[in-house]
Design a protein around this motif. Structure first.
Motif, PDB file in Angstrom:
ATOM      1  N   ILE A 166       0.873  -1.169   0.000  1.00  0.00           N
ATOM      2  CA  ILE A 166       0.000   0.000   0.000  1.00  0.00           C
ATOM      3  C   ILE A 166       0.908   1.217   0.000  1.00  0.00           C
ATOM      4  N   GLY A 167       0.801   2.024  -1.043  1.00  0.00           N
ATOM      5  CA  GLY A 167       1.621   3.229  -1.154  1.00  0.00           C
ATOM      6  C   GLY A 167       1.024   4.377  -0.380  1.00  0.00           C
ATOM      7  N   GLY A 168       1.648   5.501  -0.504  1.00  0.00           N
ATOM      8  CA  GLY A 168       1.211   6.676   0.243  1.00  0.00           C
ATOM      9  C   GLY A 168       0.503   7.701  -0.611  1.00  0.00           C
ATOM     10  N   GLN A 169      -0.233   7.255  -1.618  1.00  0.00           N
ATOM     11  CA  GLN A 169      -0.927   8.216  -2.472  1.00  0.00           C
ATOM     12  C   GLN A 169      -2.149   8.774  -1.751  1.00  0.00           C
ATOM     13  N   GLY A 170      -3.092   9.324  -2.495  1.00  0.00           N
ATOM     14  CA  GLY A 170      -4.219  10.051  -1.924  1.00  0.00           C
ATOM     15  C   GLY A 170      -5.383   9.192  -1.478  1.00  0.00           C
ATOM     16  N   ILE A 171      -6.461   9.884  -1.117  1.00  0.00           N
ATOM     17  CA  ILE A 171      -7.699   9.222  -0.718  1.00  0.00           C
ATOM     18  C   ILE A 171      -8.778   9.527  -1.756  1.00  0.00           C
ATOM     19  N   ALA A 172      -9.811   8.702  -1.772  1.00  0.00           N
ATOM     20  CA  ALA A 172     -10.930   8.874  -2.692  1.00  0.00           C
ATOM     21  C   ALA A 172     -12.209   8.509  -1.937  1.00  0.00           C
ATOM     22  N   LEU A 173     -13.319   9.049  -2.378  1.00  0.00           N
ATOM     23  CA  LEU A 173     -14.607   8.755  -1.763  1.00  0.00           C
ATOM     24  C   LEU A 173     -15.644   8.622  -2.856  1.00  0.00           C
ATOM     25  N   ARG A 174     -16.473   7.577  -2.740  1.00  0.00           N
ATOM     26  CA  ARG A 174     -17.583   7.405  -3.674  1.00  0.00           C
ATOM     27  C   ARG A 174     -18.760   6.821  -2.914  1.00  0.00           C
ATOM     28  N   THR A 175     -19.950   7.331  -3.177  1.00  0.00           N
ATOM     29  CA  THR A 175     -21.185   6.717  -2.689  1.00  0.00           C
ATOM     30  C   THR A 175     -22.164   6.707  -3.857  1.00  0.00           C
ATOM     31  N   PHE A 176     -23.115   5.787  -3.804  1.00  0.00           N
ATOM     32  CA  PHE A 176     -24.186   5.792  -4.804  1.00  0.00           C
ATOM     33  C   PHE A 176     -25.410   5.109  -4.236  1.00  0.00           C
ATOM     34  N   GLY A 177     -26.547   5.291  -4.913  1.00  0.00           N
ATOM     35  CA  GLY A 177     -27.783   4.593  -4.567  1.00  0.00           C
ATOM     36  C   GLY A 177     -28.403   5.004  -3.256  1.00  0.00           C
ATOM     37  N   GLY A 178     -28.320   6.278  -2.908  1.00  0.00           N
ATOM     38  CA  GLY A 178     -28.951   6.731  -1.675  1.00  0.00           C
ATOM     39  C   GLY A 178     -28.118   6.522  -0.431  1.00  0.00           C
ATOM     40  N   VAL A 179     -26.802   6.411  -0.578  1.00  0.00           N
ATOM     41  CA  VAL A 179     -25.901   6.284   0.566  1.00  0.00           C
ATOM     42  C   VAL A 179     -25.194   7.616   0.758  1.00  0.00           C
ATOM     43  N   SER A 180     -25.126   8.060   2.000  1.00  0.00           N
ATOM     44  CA  SER A 180     -24.470   9.325   2.361  1.00  0.00           C
ATOM     45  C   SER A 180     -23.215   9.049   3.165  1.00  0.00           C
ATOM     46  N   ALA A 181     -22.256   9.960   3.072  1.00  0.00           N
ATOM     47  CA  ALA A 181     -21.052   9.905   3.897  1.00  0.00           C
ATOM     48  C   ALA A 181     -20.896  11.264   4.568  1.00  0.00           C
ATOM     49  N   ASP A 182     -20.372  11.270   5.793  1.00  0.00           N
ATOM     50  CA  ASP A 182     -20.247  12.507   6.546  1.00  0.00           C
ATOM     51  C   ASP A 182     -19.009  12.416   7.438  1.00  0.00           C
ATOM     52  N   SER A 183     -18.499  13.561   7.857  1.00  0.00           N
ATOM     53  CA  SER A 183     -17.393  13.667   8.820  1.00  0.00           C
ATOM     54  C   SER A 183     -16.221  12.767   8.455  1.00  0.00           C
ATOM     55  N   ILE A 184     -15.704  12.944   7.266  1.00  0.00           N
ATOM     56  CA  ILE A 184     -14.588  12.138   6.778  1.00  0.00           C
ATOM     57  C   ILE A 184     -13.300  12.708   7.343  1.00  0.00           C
TER      58      ILE A 184
END
Length: 126
Positions: free
Chosen positions: A104-122
Motif C-alpha cells: 500500500i503506497g502513500g498516495q491520496g484518498i478517494a470517496l464514492r457513494t451511490f444509490g442513496g448512501v451518504s457519507a459525513d465527517s470524513i
C-alpha cells in the motif's frame, strides 16, 4: 503505516447502494474499503483504472436510516483492517482484513457513494 481513514455512512432505504473509502489513490486507480448496503457485506476492493476486483469480505446486516462509523487502518506489509461500528461509534459491528501483495503506497484518498448512501465527517488521521 498506522494511518486511519474514517467516515460516517448511512443508507436512506432498504437495498440502497454503497460507500467506498478509497486509499492509495492516484491516476491509475486505488484500493478501497466498501460498505455494501445493497449486498449486505463489508469488503475490500482493488480498483485498477477505477474498475474493481472484489477481495476479502464479511457478511453484515445493515439497516437503512442508521449511521455506521467506518474506519480503515493501514498496517505494515501491505495489510489493511476495516472496522465497522454501530451508530454509537464505539460498538464493534464487523471487521475485515486484507493484505495487498504489492503493498500500500502513500498516495491520496478517494470517496464514492451511490444509490442513496451518504457519507459525513470524513477524516484522515496520519
Amino acid at each position: 503505516v498506522g494511518s486511519r481513514l474514517q467516515a460516517w455512512v448511512r443508507a436512506d432505504r432498504d437495498g440502497a447502494g454503497r460507500a467506498y473509502l478509497g486509499f492509495d489513490a492516484g491516476p491509475e486507480g486505488c484500493k478501497s474499503l466498501v460498505v455494501a448496503f445493497n449486498t449486505g457485506d463489508f469488503r475490500f476492493h482493488d480498483n485498477p483504472r477505477y474498475g474493481y476486483s472484489e477481495l476479502t469480505s464479511t457478511d453484515v446486516r445493515l439497516e437503512p436510516r442508521r449511521w455506521y462509523f467506518v474506519e480503515l487502518e493501514i498496517l505494515d506489509g501491505g495489510a489493511a483492517v476495516g472496522r465497522l461500528f454501530d451508530e454509537d461509534g464505539a460498538t464493534p459491528f464487523a471487521t475485515v482484513r486484507h493484505t495487498y501483495p504489492d503493498g500500500i503506497g502513500g498516495q491520496g484518498i478517494a470517496l464514492r457513494t451511490f444509490g442513496g448512501v451518504s457519507a459525513d465527517s470524513i477524516s484522515l488521521c496520519p
